[in-house]
Design a protein around this motif. Sequence first.
Motif, PDB file in Angstrom:
ATOM      1  N   UNK A 246      -9.385   5.043   2.482  1.00 45.06           N
ATOM      2  CA  UNK A 246      -9.160   6.461   3.255  1.00 45.06           C
ATOM      3  C   UNK A 246      -8.189   6.463   4.315  1.00 45.06           C
ATOM      4  N   UNK A 247      -7.357   5.625   4.183  1.00 47.46           N
ATOM      5  CA  UNK A 247      -6.210   5.638   5.167  1.00 47.46           C
ATOM      6  C   UNK A 247      -5.263   6.731   4.800  1.00 47.46           C
ATOM      7  N   UNK A 248      -4.646   7.299   5.891  1.00 46.60           N
ATOM      8  CA  UNK A 248      -3.788   8.544   5.471  1.00 46.60           C
ATOM      9  C   UNK A 248      -2.717   8.278   4.828  1.00 46.60           C
ATOM     10  N   UNK A 249      -2.037   8.894   4.101  1.00 49.72           N
ATOM     11  CA  UNK A 249      -0.827   9.024   3.545  1.00 49.72           C
ATOM     12  C   UNK A 249      -0.016  10.114   3.709  1.00 49.72           C
ATOM     13  N   UNK A 250       1.334  10.124   3.315  1.00 49.66           N
ATOM     14  CA  UNK A 250       2.035  11.280   3.629  1.00 49.66           C
ATOM     15  C   UNK A 250       1.467  12.516   2.765  1.00 49.66           C
ATOM     16  N   UNK A 251       0.904  12.206   1.631  1.00 51.95           N
ATOM     17  CA  UNK A 251       0.174  13.169   0.710  1.00 51.95           C
ATOM     18  C   UNK A 251      -1.072  14.009   1.244  1.00 51.95           C
ATOM     19  N   UNK A 252      -1.823  13.432   2.376  1.00 51.13           N
ATOM     20  CA  UNK A 252      -3.012  13.834   3.150  1.00 51.13           C
ATOM     21  C   UNK A 252      -2.693  14.955   3.630  1.00 51.13           C
TER      22      UNK A 252
ATOM     23  N   UNK B 141       0.822  -1.124  -0.037  1.00 54.22           N
ATOM     24  CA  UNK B 141      -0.039  -0.011  -0.230  1.00 54.22           C
ATOM     25  C   UNK B 141       0.863   1.324   0.041  1.00 54.22           C
ATOM     26  N   UNK B 142       1.916   1.364   0.863  1.00 53.69           N
ATOM     27  CA  UNK B 142       2.689   2.277   1.021  1.00 53.69           C
ATOM     28  C   UNK B 142       3.337   2.564  -0.389  1.00 53.69           C
ATOM     29  N   UNK B 143       3.955   1.743  -0.984  1.00 54.11           N
ATOM     30  CA  UNK B 143       4.514   1.644  -2.439  1.00 54.11           C
ATOM     31  C   UNK B 143       3.358   2.137  -3.619  1.00 54.11           C
ATOM     32  N   UNK B 144       2.313   2.011  -3.423  1.00 57.51           N
ATOM     33  CA  UNK B 144       1.326   2.415  -4.532  1.00 57.51           C
ATOM     34  C   UNK B 144       0.823   3.932  -3.920  1.00 57.51           C
ATOM     35  N   UNK B 145       0.573   4.214  -2.940  1.00 57.80           N
ATOM     36  CA  UNK B 145       0.110   5.444  -2.389  1.00 57.80           C
ATOM     37  C   UNK B 145       1.126   6.446  -1.889  1.00 57.80           C
ATOM     38  N   UNK B 146       2.215   6.012  -1.573  1.00 53.67           N
ATOM     39  CA  UNK B 146       3.158   6.841  -0.766  1.00 53.67           C
ATOM     40  C   UNK B 146       3.349   6.377   0.477  1.00 53.67           C
ATOM     41  N   UNK B 147       4.328   6.877   1.277  1.00 53.27           N
ATOM     42  CA  UNK B 147       4.797   6.351   2.531  1.00 53.27           C
ATOM     43  C   UNK B 147       3.424   6.797   3.453  1.00 53.27           C
ATOM     44  N   UNK B 148       2.814   5.829   4.255  1.00 47.87           N
ATOM     45  CA  UNK B 148       1.668   6.205   5.110  1.00 47.87           C
ATOM     46  C   UNK B 148       2.070   6.778   6.351  1.00 47.87           C
TER      47      UNK B 148
END
Length: 163
Positions: free
Chosen positions: A157-163, A117-124
């Motif tokens: 809706x889990x937060x990522x570094x981009x949120x 998930x982190x690889x797909x959406x950015x670091x969580x």
Amino acid sequence: MSRSSQHRRMLIGELAKATGVSARAIRHYEKLGLLHANRSENSYRHYAVESVRYVESIQQLLRAGMTLRTIGTIFNSLMDEDCTLYVPRVRKAVQDEAERLWIQIESLQQSYALLQHALQRGTMKPPKSPTGRRSPDRLKKRINRSRTQNRLTIADDMPTCQD
């Protein structure tokens, strides 16, 4: 005089080299009854060629997190030497280890899913706790709640570094 490979014996150094396990560990396995060696007139240990398979199996079980004590309890059953699964103590040890490994597998699957998930959406970022601090426990609970049909899914809706 030729001996068949079935009756060939190995010295402890040969067994150690064949398995990548120290001679000291092999002596320890023998002391625990996991391996058997015949002694020659000069007291050298001579191991059957099948001992390679035994040592490799012991190492695999150790890597899986089993203790030598537990391995000693179930080893003969695992290596088809002795049908001891009907013995309640042995059956329970096997069931307990299977359950422990399943829990470990589930935990590894969760970790893998988080990394993917982190690889797909950015670091969580871990979710915030009610006190405003990030809480790894809340993240774990959220992941567990999102599990469906024995498969792990990550909530969108889990937060990522981009949120």
